[in-house]
Scaffold this active site. Structure first.
Site, PDB file in Angstrom:
ATOM      1  N   SER A 189       0.831  -1.215   0.000  1.00 13.50           N
ATOM      2  CA  SER A 189       0.000   0.000   0.000  1.00 13.50           C
ATOM      3  C   SER A 189       0.853   1.247   0.000  1.00 13.50           C
ATOM      4  CB  SER A 189      -0.845   0.077   1.269  1.00 13.50           C
ATOM      5  OG  SER A 189      -1.756  -0.949   1.318  1.00 13.50           O
ATOM      6  N   HIS A 244      -2.500  -3.598  -6.609  1.00 16.19           N
ATOM      7  CA  HIS A 244      -2.974  -3.189  -5.284  1.00 16.19           C
ATOM      8  C   HIS A 244      -4.481  -3.410  -5.145  1.00 16.19           C
ATOM      9  CE1 HIS A 244      -3.772   0.149  -2.159  1.00 16.19           C
ATOM     10  NE2 HIS A 244      -3.238  -0.879  -1.529  1.00 16.19           N
ATOM     11  N   GLU A 249      -5.700  -1.198  -8.246  1.00 15.32           N
ATOM     12  CA  GLU A 249      -4.749  -0.262  -8.852  1.00 15.32           C
ATOM     13  C   GLU A 249      -3.581  -1.064  -9.418  1.00 15.32           C
ATOM     14  OE1 GLU A 249      -5.101   3.758  -6.099  1.00 15.32           O
ATOM     15  OE2 GLU A 249      -3.929   2.119  -5.284  1.00 15.32           O
ATOM     16  N   ASN A 295      -5.311   6.325  -2.071  1.00 19.66           N
ATOM     17  CA  ASN A 295      -4.823   6.737  -0.754  1.00 19.66           C
ATOM     18  C   ASN A 295      -4.208   8.128  -0.764  1.00 19.66           C
ATOM     19  OD1 ASN A 295      -5.684   4.646   0.866  1.00 19.66           O
ATOM     20  ND2 ASN A 295      -3.917   3.363   0.378  1.00 19.66           N
TER      21      ASN A 295
HETATM   22  N1  LIG Z   1      -5.068  -4.673   5.178  1.00 20.95           N
HETATM   23  C1  LIG Z   1      -5.394  -3.821   4.226  1.00 20.95           C
HETATM   24  O1  LIG Z   1      -6.437  -3.141   4.294  1.00 20.95           O
HETATM   25  C2  LIG Z   1      -4.531  -3.703   3.011  1.00 20.95           C
HETATM   26  C3  LIG Z   1      -5.088  -3.195   1.821  1.00 20.95           C
HETATM   27  C4  LIG Z   1      -4.318  -3.147   0.665  1.00 20.95           C
HETATM   28  C5  LIG Z   1      -2.980  -3.545   0.710  1.00 20.95           C
HETATM   29  N2  LIG Z   1      -2.442  -4.012   1.895  1.00 20.95           N
HETATM   30  C6  LIG Z   1      -1.044  -4.462   1.853  1.00 20.95           C
HETATM   31  O2  LIG Z   1      -1.058  -5.878   1.755  1.00 20.95           O
HETATM   32  C7  LIG Z   1       0.062  -6.443   2.442  1.00 20.95           C
HETATM   33  C8  LIG Z   1      -0.418  -7.423   3.499  1.00 20.95           C
HETATM   34  O3  LIG Z   1      -1.277  -6.763   4.403  1.00 20.95           O
HETATM   35  P1  LIG Z   1      -2.254  -7.568   5.374  1.00 20.95           P
HETATM   36  O4  LIG Z   1      -3.166  -6.568   5.980  1.00 20.95           O
HETATM   37  O5  LIG Z   1      -2.822  -8.747   4.668  1.00 20.95           O
HETATM   38  O6  LIG Z   1      -1.208  -8.069   6.482  1.00 20.95           O
HETATM   39  P2  LIG Z   1      -1.385  -9.235   7.544  1.00 20.95           P
HETATM   40  O7  LIG Z   1      -0.540  -8.843   8.698  1.00 20.95           O
HETATM   41  O8  LIG Z   1      -2.819  -9.567   7.749  1.00 20.95           O
HETATM   42  O9  LIG Z   1      -0.698 -10.505   6.826  1.00 20.95           O
HETATM   43  C9  LIG Z   1       0.656 -10.557   6.502  1.00 20.95           C
HETATM   44  C10 LIG Z   1       1.050 -12.038   6.417  1.00 20.95           C
HETATM   45  O10 LIG Z   1       2.359 -12.128   5.875  1.00 20.95           O
HETATM   46  C11 LIG Z   1       2.991 -13.224   6.522  1.00 20.95           C
HETATM   47  N3  LIG Z   1       4.435 -13.093   6.318  1.00 20.95           N
HETATM   48  C12 LIG Z   1       5.278 -12.220   6.883  1.00 20.95           C
HETATM   49  N4  LIG Z   1       6.512 -12.402   6.398  1.00 20.95           N
HETATM   50  C13 LIG Z   1       6.445 -13.424   5.509  1.00 20.95           C
HETATM   51  C14 LIG Z   1       7.386 -14.069   4.665  1.00 20.95           C
HETATM   52  N5  LIG Z   1       8.676 -13.697   4.671  1.00 20.95           N
HETATM   53  N6  LIG Z   1       6.965 -15.074   3.884  1.00 20.95           N
HETATM   54  C15 LIG Z   1       5.675 -15.446   3.887  1.00 20.95           C
HETATM   55  N7  LIG Z   1       4.721 -14.877   4.651  1.00 20.95           N
HETATM   56  C16 LIG Z   1       5.113 -13.876   5.453  1.00 20.95           C
HETATM   57  C17 LIG Z   1       2.536 -13.139   7.959  1.00 20.95           C
HETATM   58  O11 LIG Z   1       2.699 -14.393   8.635  1.00 20.95           O
HETATM   59  C18 LIG Z   1       1.065 -12.744   7.790  1.00 20.95           C
HETATM   60  O12 LIG Z   1       0.230 -13.870   7.733  1.00 20.95           O
HETATM   61  C19 LIG Z   1       0.840  -5.251   3.006  1.00 20.95           C
HETATM   62  O13 LIG Z   1       1.842  -4.898   2.101  1.00 20.95           O
HETATM   63  C20 LIG Z   1      -0.215  -4.151   3.089  1.00 20.95           C
HETATM   64  O14 LIG Z   1       0.339  -2.863   2.987  1.00 20.95           O
HETATM   65  C21 LIG Z   1      -3.194  -4.102   3.027  1.00 20.95           C
END
Ligand SMILES: NC(=O)c1ccc[n+]([C@@H]2O[C@H](COP(=O)([O-])OP(=O)(O)OC[C@H]3O[C@@H](n4cnc5c(N)ncnc54)[C@H](O)[C@@H]3O)[C@@H](O)[C@H]2O)c1
Length: 385
Positions: free
Chosen positions: A116, A137, A149, A187
């Site tokens: 993000s 995204h 996106e 954003n």
């Molecule tokens: N949550 C949102 O609203 C949202 C929206 C759009 C984009 N994002 C982006 O998406 C990505 C994930 O966000 P999220 O909210 O799902 O996070 P989250 O914390 O729910 O999940 C992240 C996962 O990644 C795993 N992880 C960490 N390091 C790892 C590795 N080296 N190999 C494999 N797995 C690994 C963790 O165990 C966890 O399950 C981020 O980059 C975030 O910026 C989030």
């Protein structure tokens, strides 16, 4: 084509579901195996809920589950044609993931990040072949939100862009193509909705409930800025604002506020903690007594003009096309209409007038009008002819 998703948290699990619903074989991997079981349980529960409500057939639900395999090692990605990374928001962790993946997959495999807030170019720099790397995204929840996106880095090949756009469209998503700039488009443009509302509150012009009421009544927004920040979570919202501001070299119009920082520090995160701008135990917290129409006009015009001015500036700087800017805000954050369409309806001259008044009143750079807004107002041109 086999699709790999790395990271089985909120976004990874959602993206795996979307790809599987589109008919792909999906491999979902997480370094923490408990996240894989959680993702599977949540998916089972959500799909059976849809079957119970007759929103999905049981065959379709079974197909979605069966097409996802829950992998415990990255080597399982070797036959994938696309891998989308959704691990935690940490540049060095993401770069390490792609460094390893490039040694496993074929050269034809597209690599994508769901980040993000990190620059796509910075994540891609860990790759030997950044030309096959792109930002894809999704919004949360990925299976419900229509918008995606697509963000090429400066090193992405045009064939990669084309393949990514076609593929994500085939997943029945609406795609917008955005330059690799902080906050991408949604954003970035949404920042003024929150930031200007907080400024208005800090100046003592109105309370949270009044500002929310005005934006819903006069603007047709589904939620007011304070309700929405409480819904998103003030910790999350503050972090996005801070990152966008910092990455734009401390651009004043994106400056975070002490009001929101103090809420985060005190644990008033919003709905999830029971209290944010509003106390959710108090039924009357959102009630509004009476709003003078001049005040309503001033507040609405100030926030909407800030939003439109930034949309016009983003269009001027070719961050995204006219249609993509408008689609992004209606589908990514449910705005009642696109900001450039809104510019036409209000008139660029009217918006310019509001911005010039704010600029003259505050002498602050955050209120400087876009050069394109000024020329469109002078020439009386429209975004949509
Ligand atoms: N949550 C949102 O609203 C949202 C929206 C759009 C984009 N994002 C982006 O998406 C990505 C994930 O966000 P999220 O909210 O799902 O996070 P989250 O914390 O729910 O999940 C992240 C996962 O990644 C795993 N992880 C960490 N390091 C790892 C590795 N080296 N190999 C494999 N797995 C690994 C963790 O165990 C966890 O399950 C981020 O980059 C975030 O910026 C989030």
């Amino acid at each position: 084509m086999q699709v790999g998703v790395i990271g089985a948290g909120t976004m990874g699990a959602g993206i795996a579901r979307v790809a599987s619903s589109a008919g792909h074989q999906v491999i979902l991997f997480d370094k923490d195996t408990s996240m894989l079981s959680k993702a599977k349980q949540a998916l089972d529960k959500s799909l059976s809920g849809m079957v119970d409500k007759n929103k999905l057939s049981s065959e379709a639900a079974r197909g979605i589950i069966q097409r996802i395999s829950f992998a415990e090692k990255e080597d399982d990605f070797k036959n994938c044609g696309l891998i989308i990374e959704a691990v935690i928001e940490d540049l060095s962790i993401k770069q390490a993931v792609f460094g390893r993946l490039e040694q496993i997959v074929s050269q034809a495999c597209l690599l994508a990040s769901n980040t993000s807030s990190l620059s796509i170019t910075s994540v891609a720099s860990a790759c030997k072949h950044p030309e096959r790397f792109i930002g894809i995204h999704f919004f949360n929840p990925a299976h419900l939100m229509q918008l995606v996106e697509i963000i090429p880095s400066i090193a992405t090949a045009s064939s990669t862009v084309h393949q990514a756009v076609e593929l994500i469209r085939s997943w029945e998503k609406q795609v917008v193509l955005v330059k690799d700039t902080p906050g991408f488009i949604v954003n970035r443009l949404a920042r003024s909705f929150y930031g200007e509302a907080i400024r208005i509150y800090e100046e003592g012009l109105a309370d949270f409930a009044t500002i929310d009421y005005i934006m819903k009544e006069k603007g047709g927004f589904r939620m007011g800025p304070f309700e929405l920040m409480d819904f998103i979570g003030n910790d999350v919202n503050y972090k996005v604002t801070h990152t966008v501001w910092e990455q734009f070299f401390y651009e004043p119009k994106y400056k975070p506020s002490l009001t929101q920082k103090r809420l985060v520090e005190s644990g008033r995160l919003g709905r999830k903690s029971g209290r944010g701008y509003y106390d959710y135990a108090d039924e009357k917290a959102m009630s509004v007594l009476e709003v003078h129409s001049n005040l309503a006009d001033d507040i609405f015009n100030r926030i909407i003009s800030m939003l439109i001015n930034d949309a016009v500036e983003s269009y001027y700087l070719k961050i995204a096309s006219r249609d993509d800017i408008d689609l992004a805000m209606t589908k990514g954050v449910n705005y009642p209409k696109g900001l450039l369409k809104w510019a036409d309806e209000m008139g660029c001259d009217t918006v310019l007038n509001h911005m010039e008044n704010l600029y003259a009143q505050y002498c602050e750079d955050r209120y400087r009008p876009s050069v394109l807004l000024r020329s469109m107002a002078q020439n009386k041109t429209l975004f949509y002819q």
